[in-house]
Write an enzyme that holds these catalytic residues in place. Structure first.
Site, PDB file in Angstrom:
ATOM      1  N   HIS A 141     -38.927 -14.361 -63.549  1.00  0.00           N
ATOM      2  CA  HIS A 141     -37.607 -14.179 -62.930  1.00  0.00           C
ATOM      3  C   HIS A 141     -37.228 -15.450 -62.158  1.00  0.00           C
ATOM      4  O   HIS A 141     -38.031 -15.966 -61.374  1.00  0.00           O
ATOM      5  CB  HIS A 141     -37.637 -12.973 -61.980  1.00  0.00           C
ATOM      6  CG  HIS A 141     -36.295 -12.682 -61.402  1.00  0.00           C
ATOM      7  ND1 HIS A 141     -35.310 -12.022 -62.102  1.00  0.00           N
ATOM      8  CD2 HIS A 141     -35.747 -13.004 -60.195  1.00  0.00           C
ATOM      9  CE1 HIS A 141     -34.220 -11.934 -61.351  1.00  0.00           C
ATOM     10  NE2 HIS A 141     -34.473 -12.521 -60.188  1.00  0.00           N
ATOM     11  N   ASP A 172     -36.997  -5.788 -61.403  1.00  0.00           N
ATOM     12  CA  ASP A 172     -37.439  -6.969 -60.644  1.00  0.00           C
ATOM     13  C   ASP A 172     -38.141  -6.624 -59.326  1.00  0.00           C
ATOM     14  O   ASP A 172     -38.042  -7.368 -58.341  1.00  0.00           O
ATOM     15  CB  ASP A 172     -36.245  -7.899 -60.358  1.00  0.00           C
ATOM     16  CG  ASP A 172     -35.628  -8.443 -61.644  1.00  0.00           C
ATOM     17  OD1 ASP A 172     -36.361  -8.586 -62.637  1.00  0.00           O
ATOM     18  OD2 ASP A 172     -34.420  -8.718 -61.648  1.00  0.00           O
ATOM     19  N   ASN A 204     -43.157 -10.305 -66.208  1.00  0.00           N
ATOM     20  CA  ASN A 204     -41.786 -10.797 -66.314  1.00  0.00           C
ATOM     21  C   ASN A 204     -41.637 -12.088 -65.525  1.00  0.00           C
ATOM     22  O   ASN A 204     -42.226 -12.241 -64.454  1.00  0.00           O
ATOM     23  CB  ASN A 204     -40.810  -9.744 -65.763  1.00  0.00           C
ATOM     24  CG  ASN A 204     -39.364 -10.170 -65.935  1.00  0.00           C
ATOM     25  OD1 ASN A 204     -38.985 -10.696 -66.991  1.00  0.00           O
ATOM     26  ND2 ASN A 204     -38.555  -9.962 -64.915  1.00  0.00           N
ATOM     27  N   ARG A 246     -30.749   3.554 -74.459  1.00  0.00           N
ATOM     28  CA  ARG A 246     -31.900   2.849 -73.856  1.00  0.00           C
ATOM     29  C   ARG A 246     -33.228   3.549 -74.165  1.00  0.00           C
ATOM     30  O   ARG A 246     -34.231   2.917 -74.464  1.00  0.00           O
ATOM     31  CB  ARG A 246     -31.677   2.758 -72.340  1.00  0.00           C
ATOM     32  CG  ARG A 246     -32.575   1.772 -71.624  1.00  0.00           C
ATOM     33  CD  ARG A 246     -32.193   1.616 -70.164  1.00  0.00           C
ATOM     34  NE  ARG A 246     -30.805   1.230 -69.990  1.00  0.00           N
ATOM     35  CZ  ARG A 246     -30.321  -0.005 -70.144  1.00  0.00           C
ATOM     36  NH1 ARG A 246     -31.141  -0.981 -70.438  1.00  0.00           N
ATOM     37  NH2 ARG A 246     -29.042  -0.259 -69.992  1.00  0.00           N
TER      38      ARG A 246
HETATM   39  C1  GRF Z   1     -36.024 -17.912 -67.294  1.00  0.00           C
HETATM   40  O1  GRF Z   1     -35.354 -18.538 -66.233  1.00  0.00           O
HETATM   41  C2  GRF Z   1     -36.596 -16.578 -66.876  1.00  0.00           C
HETATM   42  O2  GRF Z   1     -37.026 -16.549 -65.555  1.00  0.00           O
HETATM   43  C3  GRF Z   1     -35.425 -15.663 -67.065  1.00  0.00           C
HETATM   44  O3  GRF Z   1     -34.822 -16.115 -68.249  1.00  0.00           O
HETATM   45  C4  GRF Z   1     -35.053 -17.515 -68.411  1.00  0.00           C
HETATM   46  C5  GRF Z   1     -35.641 -17.715 -69.781  1.00  0.00           C
HETATM   47  O4  GRF Z   1     -35.377 -18.997 -70.278  1.00  0.00           O
HETATM   48  N1  GRF Z   1     -35.808 -14.289 -67.089  1.00  0.00           N
HETATM   49  P1  GRF Z   1     -35.674 -19.390 -71.797  1.00  0.00           P
HETATM   50  O5  GRF Z   1     -34.878 -18.452 -72.689  1.00  0.00           O
HETATM   51  O6  GRF Z   1     -37.155 -19.201 -72.009  1.00  0.00           O
HETATM   52  O7  GRF Z   1     -35.269 -20.810 -71.938  1.00  0.00           O
END
Ligand code: GRF
Length: 193
Positions: free
Chosen positions: A113, A149, A111, A69
């Site tokens: 989420h 998160d 981010n 990582r």
């Molecule tokens: C979204 O629901 C985001 O919140 C999460 O991953 C998903 C991404 O979707 N972290 P996509 O790959 O942009 O369709």
């Protein structure tokens, strides 16, 4: 005078949030992925077809015990710094960075989420919300920190859980909202820098 900002969008999956950002004409300077996925293999073509090609970069990661990582984070951080990136938007990016990246980009990594944080952190937010039986869930845009998160929340939108929902139907309903909220929130955040 405000500094010119340079945005990198990080993806690992379908890339539909990235697609929405491109369709909203956000100025994106780099699309970076940690694996082959629609987000890097297909979605950037949409920007190309609009006559606004975006640089793409695949930095594949290893999985399991072999994954380092710290080394991976160092490599990505260097690439972003070399390109003068100032803001990073994770859009379905599935690698959790080691703390070093925040020494350079602290407060500048967003981010998306798929839950109303602080409920249902982690990779299975939609599944966990459904399993818990909540009637309302949603999506959050927050500033990423070294704690998963848990960073400061910038925007949230509620989404109703409907009878008969599966992880797929509920996640798709959440993503529909995210495709509006994420481009708007990233735009607003950058305008405020
Ligand atoms: C979204 O629901 C985001 O919140 C999460 O991953 C998903 C991404 O979707 N972290 P996509 O790959 O942009 O369709």
């Amino acid at each position: 005078m405000t500094q010119p900002q340079k945005l990198a969008v990080l993806v690992s999956g379908t890339g539909s949030l990235l697609e929405a950002m491109i369709n909203e004409d956000l100025q994106i300077d780099l699309i970076l992925a940690d694996r082959h996925c629609r987000g890097i293999d297909e979605v950037p073509k949409i920007a190309g077809a609009k006559g606004k090609p975006i640089e793409t970069l695949l930095i594949p990661r290893l999985f399991g015990k072999e994954f380092n990582r710290e080394e991976y984070t160092k490599e990505v951080t260097k690439v972003l710094l070399d390109r003068g990136i100032t803001v990073i938007a994770m859009a379905g990016f599935m690698t959790f960075f080691s703390p070093e990246i925040f020494e350079h980009f602290g407060g500048k990594i967003l981010n998306a989420h798929p839950s109303l944080l602080p409920s249902f952190k982690g990779d299975h937010a939609v599944r966990d919300a459904l399993a818990f039986g909540v009637k309302v869930t949603g999506c959050t845009v927050h500033i990423a920190t070294s704690e998963l998160d848990a960073g400061p929340i910038i925007s949230q939108n509620a989404v109703e859980v409907l009878p008969g929902d599966t992880v797929e139907t509920l996640h798709e309903r959440i993503k529909k909202v995210e495709r509006v909220a994420y481009p708007k929130t990233v735009k607003g955040f950058m305008a405020g820098l």
